[in-house]
Motif scaffolding. Sequence first.
Motif, PDB file in Angstrom:
ATOM      1  N   MET A  85       2.903 -10.840  12.242  1.00  0.00           N
ATOM      2  CA  MET A  85       3.201  -9.560  11.630  1.00  0.00           C
ATOM      3  C   MET A  85       4.429  -9.745  10.739  1.00  0.00           C
ATOM      4  SD  MET A  85       4.170  -6.008  13.584  1.00  0.00           S
ATOM      5  CE  MET A  85       3.351  -6.659  14.981  1.00  0.00           C
ATOM      6  N   ASP A  86       4.372  -9.171   9.571  1.00  0.00           N
ATOM      7  CA  ASP A  86       5.534  -9.267   8.701  1.00  0.00           C
ATOM      8  C   ASP A  86       5.926  -7.888   8.161  1.00  0.00           C
ATOM      9  OD1 ASP A  86       4.103  -8.774   6.225  1.00  0.00           O
ATOM     10  OD2 ASP A  86       3.433 -10.836   6.274  1.00  0.00           O
ATOM     11  N   ILE A  87       7.135  -7.837   7.669  1.00  0.00           N
ATOM     12  CA  ILE A  87       7.712  -6.588   7.183  1.00  0.00           C
ATOM     13  C   ILE A  87       6.885  -6.005   6.043  1.00  0.00           C
ATOM     14  CG2 ILE A  87       9.759  -5.578   6.088  1.00  0.00           C
ATOM     15  CD1 ILE A  87      10.123  -6.361   9.062  1.00  0.00           C
ATOM     16  N   LYS A  88       6.362  -6.866   5.190  1.00  0.00           N
ATOM     17  CA  LYS A  88       5.588  -6.395   4.041  1.00  0.00           C
ATOM     18  C   LYS A  88       4.358  -5.601   4.490  1.00  0.00           C
ATOM     19  CE  LYS A  88       5.236  -9.271   0.715  1.00  0.00           C
ATOM     20  NZ  LYS A  88       4.840 -10.373  -0.194  1.00  0.00           N
ATOM     21  N   LYS A  89       3.652  -6.114   5.487  1.00  0.00           N
ATOM     22  CA  LYS A  89       2.469  -5.399   5.983  1.00  0.00           C
ATOM     23  C   LYS A  89       2.851  -4.058   6.597  1.00  0.00           C
ATOM     24  CE  LYS A  89      -0.129  -9.564   6.966  1.00  0.00           C
ATOM     25  NZ  LYS A  89      -0.354 -10.535   8.038  1.00  0.00           N
ATOM     26  N   LEU A  90       3.975  -4.029   7.302  1.00  0.00           N
ATOM     27  CA  LEU A  90       4.434  -2.760   7.875  1.00  0.00           C
ATOM     28  C   LEU A  90       4.757  -1.757   6.768  1.00  0.00           C
ATOM     29  CD1 LEU A  90       6.749  -4.011  10.769  1.00  0.00           C
ATOM     30  CD2 LEU A  90       4.358  -3.275  10.903  1.00  0.00           C
ATOM     31  N   LYS A  91       5.417  -2.247   5.722  1.00  0.00           N
ATOM     32  CA  LYS A  91       5.730  -1.373   4.582  1.00  0.00           C
ATOM     33  C   LYS A  91       4.456  -0.852   3.937  1.00  0.00           C
ATOM     34  CE  LYS A  91       8.233  -1.194   0.238  1.00  0.00           C
ATOM     35  NZ  LYS A  91       9.025  -1.920  -0.749  1.00  0.00           N
ATOM     36  N   HIS A  92       3.457  -1.702   3.805  1.00  0.00           N
ATOM     37  CA  HIS A  92       2.179  -1.279   3.231  1.00  0.00           C
ATOM     38  C   HIS A  92       1.550  -0.172   4.081  1.00  0.00           C
ATOM     39  CE1 HIS A  92       1.593  -5.426   1.089  1.00  0.00           C
ATOM     40  NE2 HIS A  92       2.576  -4.718   0.584  1.00  0.00           N
ATOM     41  N   ALA A  93       1.574  -0.350   5.398  1.00  0.00           N
ATOM     42  CA  ALA A  93       0.973   0.642   6.295  1.00  0.00           C
ATOM     43  C   ALA A  93       1.725   1.975   6.240  1.00  0.00           C
ATOM     44  CB  ALA A  93       0.931   0.110   7.724  1.00  0.00           C
ATOM     45  N   ILE A  94       3.036   1.925   6.196  1.00  0.00           N
ATOM     46  CA  ILE A  94       3.837   3.158   6.095  1.00  0.00           C
ATOM     47  C   ILE A  94       3.532   3.875   4.784  1.00  0.00           C
ATOM     48  CG2 ILE A  94       6.193   4.061   5.844  1.00  0.00           C
ATOM     49  CD1 ILE A  94       5.535   3.231   8.706  1.00  0.00           C
ATOM     50  N   THR A  95       3.434   3.124   3.699  1.00  0.00           N
ATOM     51  CA  THR A  95       3.137   3.733   2.405  1.00  0.00           C
ATOM     52  C   THR A  95       1.744   4.341   2.404  1.00  0.00           C
ATOM     53  OG1 THR A  95       4.608   2.142   1.326  1.00  0.00           O
ATOM     54  CG2 THR A  95       3.038   3.316  -0.085  1.00  0.00           C
ATOM     55  N   LEU A  96       0.773   3.655   2.996  1.00  0.00           N
ATOM     56  CA  LEU A  96      -0.576   4.207   3.085  1.00  0.00           C
ATOM     57  C   LEU A  96      -0.568   5.499   3.895  1.00  0.00           C
ATOM     58  CD1 LEU A  96      -3.601   4.071   2.568  1.00  0.00           C
ATOM     59  CD2 LEU A  96      -3.793   2.526   4.543  1.00  0.00           C
ATOM     60  N   ARG A  97       0.152   5.503   4.990  1.00  0.00           N
ATOM     61  CA  ARG A  97       0.265   6.724   5.787  1.00  0.00           C
ATOM     62  C   ARG A  97       0.844   7.859   4.942  1.00  0.00           C
ATOM     63  NH1 ARG A  97       5.190   6.997   9.607  1.00  0.00           N
ATOM     64  NH2 ARG A  97       6.061   7.297   7.528  1.00  0.00           N
ATOM     65  N   ASP A  98       1.906   7.572   4.221  1.00  0.00           N
ATOM     66  CA  ASP A  98       2.593   8.598   3.432  1.00  0.00           C
ATOM     67  C   ASP A  98       1.732   9.115   2.283  1.00  0.00           C
ATOM     68  OD1 ASP A  98       4.731   8.182   5.130  1.00  0.00           O
ATOM     69  OD2 ASP A  98       5.944   7.101   3.651  1.00  0.00           O
ATOM     70  N   GLU A  99       0.996   8.230   1.642  1.00  0.00           N
ATOM     71  CA  GLU A  99       0.189   8.612   0.478  1.00  0.00           C
ATOM     72  C   GLU A  99      -1.174   9.177   0.847  1.00  0.00           C
ATOM     73  OE1 GLU A  99       1.168   8.847  -2.608  1.00  0.00           O
ATOM     74  OE2 GLU A  99       3.138   8.013  -2.199  1.00  0.00           O
ATOM     75  N   GLY A 100      -1.744   8.732   1.975  1.00  0.00           N
ATOM     76  CA  GLY A 100      -3.027   9.262   2.411  1.00  0.00           C
ATOM     77  C   GLY A 100      -4.250   8.708   1.689  1.00  0.00           C
ATOM     78  N   SER A 101      -4.038   7.743   0.808  1.00  0.00           N
ATOM     79  CA  SER A 101      -5.174   7.110   0.135  1.00  0.00           C
ATOM     80  C   SER A 101      -4.774   5.707  -0.303  1.00  0.00           C
ATOM     81  CB  SER A 101      -5.650   7.920  -1.070  1.00  0.00           C
ATOM     82  OG  SER A 101      -4.970   7.569  -2.248  1.00  0.00           O
ATOM     83  N   PHE A 102      -5.767   4.811  -0.285  1.00  0.00           N
ATOM     84  CA  PHE A 102      -5.506   3.437  -0.706  1.00  0.00           C
ATOM     85  C   PHE A 102      -5.114   3.385  -2.179  1.00  0.00           C
ATOM     86  CE2 PHE A 102      -7.616   2.324   3.229  1.00  0.00           C
ATOM     87  CZ  PHE A 102      -6.980   1.147   3.601  1.00  0.00           C
ATOM     88  N   GLY A 103      -5.757   4.191  -2.997  1.00  0.00           N
ATOM     89  CA  GLY A 103      -5.462   4.171  -4.428  1.00  0.00           C
ATOM     90  C   GLY A 103      -4.024   4.554  -4.730  1.00  0.00           C
ATOM     91  N   ARG A 104      -3.583   5.677  -4.182  1.00  0.00           N
ATOM     92  CA  ARG A 104      -2.207   6.132  -4.436  1.00  0.00           C
ATOM     93  C   ARG A 104      -1.182   5.174  -3.833  1.00  0.00           C
ATOM     94  NH1 ARG A 104      -4.598  11.115  -3.147  1.00  0.00           N
ATOM     95  NH2 ARG A 104      -3.633  11.115  -1.086  1.00  0.00           N
ATOM     96  N   ALA A 105      -1.468   4.678  -2.625  1.00  0.00           N
ATOM     97  CA  ALA A 105      -0.538   3.749  -1.979  1.00  0.00           C
ATOM     98  C   ALA A 105      -0.442   2.447  -2.783  1.00  0.00           C
ATOM     99  CB  ALA A 105      -0.974   3.468  -0.548  1.00  0.00           C
ATOM    100  N   ALA A 106      -1.570   1.941  -3.248  1.00  0.00           N
ATOM    101  CA  ALA A 106      -1.567   0.710  -4.036  1.00  0.00           C
ATOM    102  C   ALA A 106      -0.753   0.889  -5.312  1.00  0.00           C
ATOM    103  CB  ALA A 106      -2.996   0.292  -4.362  1.00  0.00           C
ATOM    104  N   THR A 107      -0.922   2.025  -5.963  1.00  0.00           N
ATOM    105  CA  THR A 107      -0.157   2.306  -7.181  1.00  0.00           C
ATOM    106  C   THR A 107       1.335   2.330  -6.868  1.00  0.00           C
ATOM    107  OG1 THR A 107      -1.978   3.545  -8.159  1.00  0.00           O
ATOM    108  CG2 THR A 107       0.232   4.003  -9.003  1.00  0.00           C
ATOM    109  N   ARG A 108       1.720   3.024  -5.826  1.00  0.00           N
ATOM    110  CA  ARG A 108       3.135   3.116  -5.445  1.00  0.00           C
ATOM    111  C   ARG A 108       3.725   1.747  -5.109  1.00  0.00           C
ATOM    112  NH1 ARG A 108       5.019   6.787  -0.431  1.00  0.00           N
ATOM    113  NH2 ARG A 108       6.897   5.617   0.049  1.00  0.00           N
ATOM    114  N   LEU A 109       2.904   0.886  -4.500  1.00  0.00           N
ATOM    115  CA  LEU A 109       3.370  -0.445  -4.108  1.00  0.00           C
ATOM    116  C   LEU A 109       3.219  -1.495  -5.209  1.00  0.00           C
ATOM    117  CD1 LEU A 109       1.797  -0.407  -0.546  1.00  0.00           C
ATOM    118  CD2 LEU A 109       4.267  -0.534  -1.054  1.00  0.00           C
ATOM    119  N   HIS A 110       2.628  -1.095  -6.338  1.00  0.00           N
ATOM    120  CA  HIS A 110       2.367  -2.016  -7.447  1.00  0.00           C
ATOM    121  C   HIS A 110       1.457  -3.168  -6.997  1.00  0.00           C
ATOM    122  CE1 HIS A 110       5.382   0.190  -9.645  1.00  0.00           C
ATOM    123  NE2 HIS A 110       6.223  -0.001  -8.646  1.00  0.00           N
TER     124      HIS A 110
END
Length: 91
Positions: free
Chosen positions: A1-26
Amino acid sequence: MDIKKLKHAITLRDEGSFGRAATRLHLSQSALTRSIQALENELGLQLFDRHPNGVWVTASGKTILSRAQDILRAVNGLSREAELIRDSKQG
């Protein structure tokens, strides 16, 4: 497990969609999907329920992501503390 994956999961939770989360995470949506799948596989838990109109956090996901948020805060605090120490030694 790494910090990056945790950050990705938190962002997905916050955005509620893969598309929006991916955009936010570049990231590409497929890269984010792979990251979330890898985290879920590593934990042996499904963190998100996927639906055509978004994602919802599972009960397990709520517990894991709450701890992940704590970990990310601690990492950010540690980084900030290191920065302050460096600055004080340089000044």
